[in-house]
Design a protein around this motif. Structure first.
Motif, short mmCIF file in Angstrom:
data_model
loop_
_atom_site.label_atom_id
_atom_site.label_comp_id
_atom_site.label_asym_id
_atom_site.label_seq_id
_atom_site.Cartn_x
_atom_site.Cartn_y
_atom_site.Cartn_z
N ASP A 23 0.89 -1.23 0.14
CA ASP A 23 -0.07 0.09 0.24
C ASP A 23 0.84 1.37 -0.03
OD1 ASP A 23 -2.41 -1.57 -0.01
OD2 ASP A 23 -2.72 -1.28 2.26
N ARG A 24 1.93 1.08 0.58
CA ARG A 24 3.09 2.46 0.30
C ARG A 24 3.28 2.45 -0.96
NH1 ARG A 24 4.26 5.19 4.40
NH2 ARG A 24 6.33 5.82 3.47
N HIS A 25 2.52 3.18 -1.89
CA HIS A 25 2.91 3.10 -3.31
C HIS A 25 2.51 4.70 -3.93
CE1 HIS A 25 1.59 2.50 -7.37
NE2 HIS A 25 2.81 1.82 -7.71
N VAL A 26 3.25 4.98 -4.94
CA VAL A 26 2.64 6.25 -5.57
C VAL A 26 2.79 5.84 -7.07
CG1 VAL A 26 3.31 7.88 -3.93
CG2 VAL A 26 4.98 7.27 -5.62
N ASN A 27 1.74 6.26 -8.08
CA ASN A 27 1.79 6.01 -9.20
C ASN A 27 2.27 7.30 -9.89
OD1 ASN A 27 0.77 6.00 -11.75
ND2 ASN A 27 -1.17 5.54 -11.34
N LEU A 28 3.60 7.12 -10.21
CA LEU A 28 4.35 8.26 -10.88
C LEU A 28 3.62 8.41 -12.42
CD1 LEU A 28 7.99 7.37 -10.22
CD2 LEU A 28 6.70 8.91 -9.06
N LYS A 29 3.14 7.44 -12.90
CA LYS A 29 2.34 7.72 -14.41
C LYS A 29 1.17 8.95 -14.38
CE LYS A 29 -0.06 5.22 -18.16
NZ LYS A 29 -0.28 4.00 -18.53
N GLU A 30 0.50 8.70 -13.13
CA GLU A 30 -0.70 9.46 -12.99
C GLU A 30 0.06 11.06 -12.63
OE1 GLU A 30 -4.48 11.55 -12.60
OE2 GLU A 30 -3.63 9.84 -13.81
N GLN A 31 0.95 11.04 -11.84
CA GLN A 31 1.56 12.33 -11.31
C GLN A 31 2.16 12.83 -12.44
OE1 GLN A 31 3.74 12.54 -7.86
NE2 GLN A 31 2.65 11.23 -6.59
N TYR A 32 2.78 12.22 -13.29
CA TYR A 32 3.45 12.87 -14.57
C TYR A 32 2.47 13.55 -15.34
CZ TYR A 32 6.56 13.28 -18.65
OH TYR A 32 7.24 13.70 -19.60
N ARG A 33 1.16 12.69 -15.41
CA ARG A 33 0.15 13.27 -16.36
C ARG A 33 -0.46 14.56 -15.69
NH1 ARG A 33 -5.17 14.40 -16.36
NH2 ARG A 33 -5.41 13.43 -14.34
N VAL A 34 -0.52 14.61 -14.64
CA VAL A 34 -1.03 15.84 -13.92
C VAL A 34 0.16 16.88 -14.20
CG1 VAL A 34 -1.46 17.15 -11.64
CG2 VAL A 34 -2.60 14.81 -12.40
N MET A 35 1.50 16.70 -13.89
CA MET A 35 2.41 17.59 -13.85
C MET A 35 2.30 18.17 -15.22
SD MET A 35 6.50 16.88 -12.97
CE MET A 35 6.07 15.49 -11.95
N LYS A 36 2.37 17.30 -16.26
CA LYS A 36 2.54 17.93 -17.68
C LYS A 36 1.10 18.46 -18.30
CE LYS A 36 6.72 17.32 -18.20
NZ LYS A 36 7.78 18.33 -18.59
N ARG A 37 0.11 18.36 -17.55
CA ARG A 37 -1.35 18.63 -18.02
C ARG A 37 -1.76 17.64 -19.48
NH1 ARG A 37 1.06 23.83 -16.41
NH2 ARG A 37 0.01 24.64 -14.44
N LEU A 38 -1.53 16.52 -19.25
CA LEU A 38 -1.79 15.53 -20.35
C LEU A 38 -3.33 15.24 -20.07
CD1 LEU A 38 1.29 13.38 -20.46
CD2 LEU A 38 0.74 15.34 -21.82
N LYS A 39 -4.10 14.93 -21.26
CA LYS A 39 -5.29 14.64 -21.01
C LYS A 39 -5.38 13.08 -20.59
CE LYS A 39 -7.51 17.32 -24.52
NZ LYS A 39 -8.44 17.50 -25.71
N SER A 40 -4.64 12.25 -21.02
CA SER A 40 -4.47 11.05 -20.29
C SER A 40 -3.36 10.41 -20.06
CB SER A 40 -5.20 9.88 -21.37
OG SER A 40 -4.63 9.94 -22.69
#
Length: 190
Positions: free
Chosen positions: A131-148
């Motif tokens: 459970d001690r996990h982060v999804n870097l793909k989602e954070q990168y999407r938000v950081m780069k303002r990508l739609k998906s």
């Protein structure tokens, strides 16, 4: 005056990628199992403190499909020589110091976390540590303002970096994720 003698151990970032059994058209009732763990351990300053790479012999469907062998470049012989999940995951936990130090598992997407948890349940092992996990793909999407979300290889190329190693190999994907993680060290919500 009271002084605390408790020393806070800095967090380790476990940047990792898994490869799993797969089929071109997954037969009904089949389950995926992890066949490779590739990981790097980084301290809070971004210094690499270790590397972990192991193959795992699946217990439910031990024969890799031709599709899986082609996608991952993992050979049946590598799998046949490997240890089963319970033994390898114990080695991984010891290497990552999961039960001794503060850590955060970091992967590109949620698939890897779900696979760790599913394999632990399959083998009746402790699951909470996943459970001690982060999804870097989602954070990168938000950081780069990508739609998906986008694939790791595409993200590496977007950053004008060279993707090194073999795509869809745990250790290579983990190595490339480390490059991306370090570029934005301090910007991730970990």
């Amino acid at each position: 005056m009271v002084y605390s003698t408790q020393i806070k151990i800095p967090m380790n970032y476990i940047i990792y990628d898994l490869e799993a059994t797969c089929w071109e058209n997954m037969p009904p009732g089949y389950v995926q199992e992890t066949i490779e763990i590739g990981a790097y351990k980084l301290n809070p300053y971004g210094e690499i403190r270790g590397k972990f790479n192991r193959f795992i012999k699946p217990s439910v469907h031990p024969t890799l499909s031709p599709f899986c062998r082609q996608l991952t470049t993992i050979e049946q012989l590598d799998i046949n020589r490997a240890k089963y999940f319970p033994e390898v995951i114990e080695e991984f936990q010891d290497w990552a110091r999961i039960f001794e130090e503060d850590y955060m598992l970091c992967s590109w997407g949620n698939f890897d976390r779900k696979m760790f948890a599913a394999d632990c349940r399959l083998h009746r092992l402790e699951v909470d540590w996943t459970d001690r996990h982060v999804n870097l793909k989602e954070q990168y999407r938000v950081m780069k303002r990508l739609k998906s979300g986008i694939g790791l290889k595409k993200a590496i190329e977007m950053e004008n970096m060279v993707f090194s190693g073999q795509h869809h190999r745990g250790i290579s994907d983990a190595e490339n994720l480390v490059k991306l993680f370090l570029k934005y060290l301090g910007n991730w919500s970990v």
